[in-house]
Design an enzyme around this catalytic site. Structure first.
Site, PDB file in Angstrom:
ATOM      1  CB  SER A  17      -0.891   0.017   1.238  1.00  0.00           C
ATOM      2  OG  SER A  17      -1.381   1.334   1.432  1.00  0.00           O
ATOM      3  CG  HIS A  42      -3.812  -1.638  -1.549  1.00  0.00           C
ATOM      4  ND1 HIS A  42      -4.930  -2.365  -1.892  1.00  0.00           N
ATOM      5  CD2 HIS A  42      -4.184  -0.847  -0.518  1.00  0.00           C
ATOM      6  CE1 HIS A  42      -5.934  -2.040  -1.101  1.00  0.00           C
ATOM      7  NE2 HIS A  42      -5.514  -1.107  -0.251  1.00  0.00           N
ATOM      8  CG  ASP A  44      -5.042   2.372   0.829  1.00  0.00           C
ATOM      9  OD1 ASP A  44      -6.005   1.598   0.727  1.00  0.00           O
ATOM     10  OD2 ASP A  44      -3.939   2.034   1.302  1.00  0.00           O
ATOM     11  CG  MET A  46      -8.243   7.097   2.588  1.00  0.00           C
ATOM     12  SD  MET A  46      -7.364   7.085   4.152  1.00  0.00           S
ATOM     13  CE  MET A  46      -6.581   5.482   4.095  1.00  0.00           C
ATOM     14  CG  HIS A  75      -9.176   0.138  -0.381  1.00  0.00           C
ATOM     15  ND1 HIS A  75      -8.558  -0.098   0.839  1.00  0.00           N
ATOM     16  CD2 HIS A  75     -10.509   0.188  -0.121  1.00  0.00           C
ATOM     17  CE1 HIS A  75      -9.480  -0.179   1.780  1.00  0.00           C
ATOM     18  NE2 HIS A  75     -10.667   0.007   1.233  1.00  0.00           N
ATOM     19  CG  MET A  77     -11.303   3.292   2.108  1.00  0.00           C
ATOM     20  SD  MET A  77      -9.731   3.248   2.992  1.00  0.00           S
ATOM     21  CE  MET A  77      -8.597   3.320   1.616  1.00  0.00           C
ATOM     22  CG  MET A 146     -11.505  -3.039   5.204  1.00  0.00           C
ATOM     23  SD  MET A 146     -10.022  -2.533   4.318  1.00  0.00           S
ATOM     24  CE  MET A 146      -9.156  -1.555   5.554  1.00  0.00           C
ATOM     25  N   GLY A 153      -3.045   4.155   7.880  1.00  0.00           N
ATOM     26  CA  GLY A 153      -2.063   3.086   7.879  1.00  0.00           C
ATOM     27  C   GLY A 153      -1.514   2.893   9.285  1.00  0.00           C
ATOM     28  N   GLY A 154      -0.783   1.823   9.475  1.00  0.00           N
ATOM     29  CA  GLY A 154      -0.065   1.612  10.727  1.00  0.00           C
ATOM     30  C   GLY A 154      -0.903   1.199  11.918  1.00  0.00           C
ATOM     31  CG  ASP A 188      -6.075  -2.880   3.189  1.00  0.00           C
ATOM     32  OD1 ASP A 188      -5.002  -2.605   3.745  1.00  0.00           O
ATOM     33  OD2 ASP A 188      -6.718  -2.059   2.501  1.00  0.00           O
ATOM     34  N   GLY A 190      -2.671  -3.917   8.973  1.00  0.00           N
ATOM     35  CA  GLY A 190      -1.904  -4.537  10.060  1.00  0.00           C
ATOM     36  C   GLY A 190      -1.214  -5.830   9.683  1.00  0.00           C
ATOM     37  N   GLY A 210       1.241  -1.968   4.100  1.00  0.00           N
ATOM     38  CA  GLY A 210       1.730  -0.611   3.904  1.00  0.00           C
ATOM     39  C   GLY A 210       2.945  -0.325   4.755  1.00  0.00           C
TER      40      GLY A 210
HETATM   41  C1  DX5 Z   1      -6.365   1.531   5.578  1.00  0.00           C
HETATM   42  C2  DX5 Z   1      -5.825   1.206   4.211  1.00  0.00           C
HETATM   43  C3  DX5 Z   1      -4.719   0.219   4.180  1.00  0.00           C
HETATM   44  C4  DX5 Z   1      -3.479   0.674   4.889  1.00  0.00           C
HETATM   45  C5  DX5 Z   1      -2.690  -0.506   5.284  1.00  0.00           C
HETATM   46  O1  DX5 Z   1      -7.551   2.243   5.456  1.00  0.00           O
HETATM   47  O2  DX5 Z   1      -6.874   0.675   3.412  1.00  0.00           O
HETATM   48  O3  DX5 Z   1      -4.419  -0.171   2.851  1.00  0.00           O
HETATM   49  O4  DX5 Z   1      -2.683   1.498   4.092  1.00  0.00           O
HETATM   50  O5  DX5 Z   1      -1.600  -0.038   6.008  1.00  0.00           O
HETATM   51  P1  DX5 Z   1      -0.869  -0.945   7.096  1.00  0.00           P
HETATM   52  O6  DX5 Z   1      -0.339  -2.138   6.372  1.00  0.00           O
HETATM   53  O7  DX5 Z   1       0.169  -0.051   7.635  1.00  0.00           O
HETATM   54  O8  DX5 Z   1      -1.910  -1.334   8.121  1.00  0.00           O
HETATM   55 ZN    ZN Z   2      -6.408  -0.278   1.449  1.00  0.00          ZN
END
Ligand code: DX5
Ligand code: ZN
Length: 238
Positions: A17, A42, A44, A46, A75, A77, A146, A153-154, A188, A190, A210
């Site tokens: 990601s 990937h 993202d 938002m 993806h 959102m 999810m 992320g993170g 997706d 963690g 990510g």
């Molecule tokens: C969260 C995103 C994920 C995120 C994953 O809303 O959809 O794709 O970037 O990041 P990590 O791998 O750090 O959880």
């Molecule tokens: Zn994502």
């Protein structure tokens, strides 16, 4: 050339990601992570409406497209969804996934994505039931579970995702056994080296990561370590 369905062919896929990449050097980041073994990118999206964060849109997708030849896995959102589908298709997206709560007509949106030449995916938040799949199986190319609440992320992996992955795996396998098309099962949030094995064992075949990848100084080493855990999980569950 943009990739096609053959990109679904490896049994398992790693999809870094770019949310955790260095946005100031995005072209270089995607090239490096693909050279390190990434199967998909990937992407993202938002909108500060469906989720409380704001990221990147079709213009950035079009900007990175010439840098890589692996599928770009968008993806969404965002709410509403439909207006962005043609824009991302034009920007070179290969897979477009959305959250069923974010569109009025799930079946119509899936059809719209495929009409624009992309693979279509549905994304399930931690509390969203998988029932949304049941009557649209024939229009699905990807089911994305999810394992965090979307938006950042993170975050830490939510254990409840393992049960949901097993449930989704069973539904997909039943469908394929009855002659249905291939559907990828993506996870997706963690995902790390130390949990990717049990996530694989629960049935996922496509792994978004990510912070684990872009937060590591050696992309090839971390992707390699993930693949090793995935292979080991395959051996154990075989
Ligand atoms: C969260 C995103 C994920 C995120 C994953 O809303 O959809 O794709 O970037 O990041 P990590 O791998 O750090 O959880
Ligand atoms: Zn994502």
């Amino acid at each position: 050339m943009p990739p096609t369905m053959s990109s679904f062919s490896p049994a398992t896929r790693i999809a870094p990601s770019i949310l955790s990449a260095d946005f100031a050097r995005l072209g270089e980041e995607v090239r490096n992570v693909v050279a390190a073994g990434a199967d998909w990118i990937h992407f993202d999206v938002m909108d500060n409406h469906y989720v409380p964060n704001l990221t990147i849109g079709p213009m950035v997708c079009a900007a990175i497209r010439p840098h890589v030849d692996v599928p770009i896995d968008v993806h969404l959102m965002v709410e509403p969804v439909d207006e962005l589908v043609p824009q991302f298709a034009k920007a070179g997206a290969n897979i477009i996934s959305f959250h069923p709560e974010a569109t009025r007509h799930v079946d119509r949106t899936l059809g719209l994505i495929r009409d624009h030449g992309c693979k279509a995916g549905l994304v399930f938040n931690p509390a969203t039931p998988l029932d949304y799949m049941d009557y649209v199986m024939d229009k699905l190319d990807v089911v994305l579970v999810m394992s965090v609440n979307p938006g950042f992320g993170g975050q830490s992996f939510l254990h409840s995702a393992l049960r949901k992955l097993r449930d989704a795996r069973a539904r997909i396998d039943r469908w394929t056994l009855e002659g249905g098309q291939h559907i990828a099962l993506e996870v997706d949030g963690g995902v790390k080296v130390d949990n990717i094995g049990e996530i694989r064992a629960a049935g996922a075949d496509t792994f978004v990561a990510g912070s684990a990848i872009f937060g590591h100084p050696d992309y090839a080493a971390i992707i390699g370590a993930m693949r090793e855990q995935i292979a080991r999980a395959g051996t154990l569950s075989a």
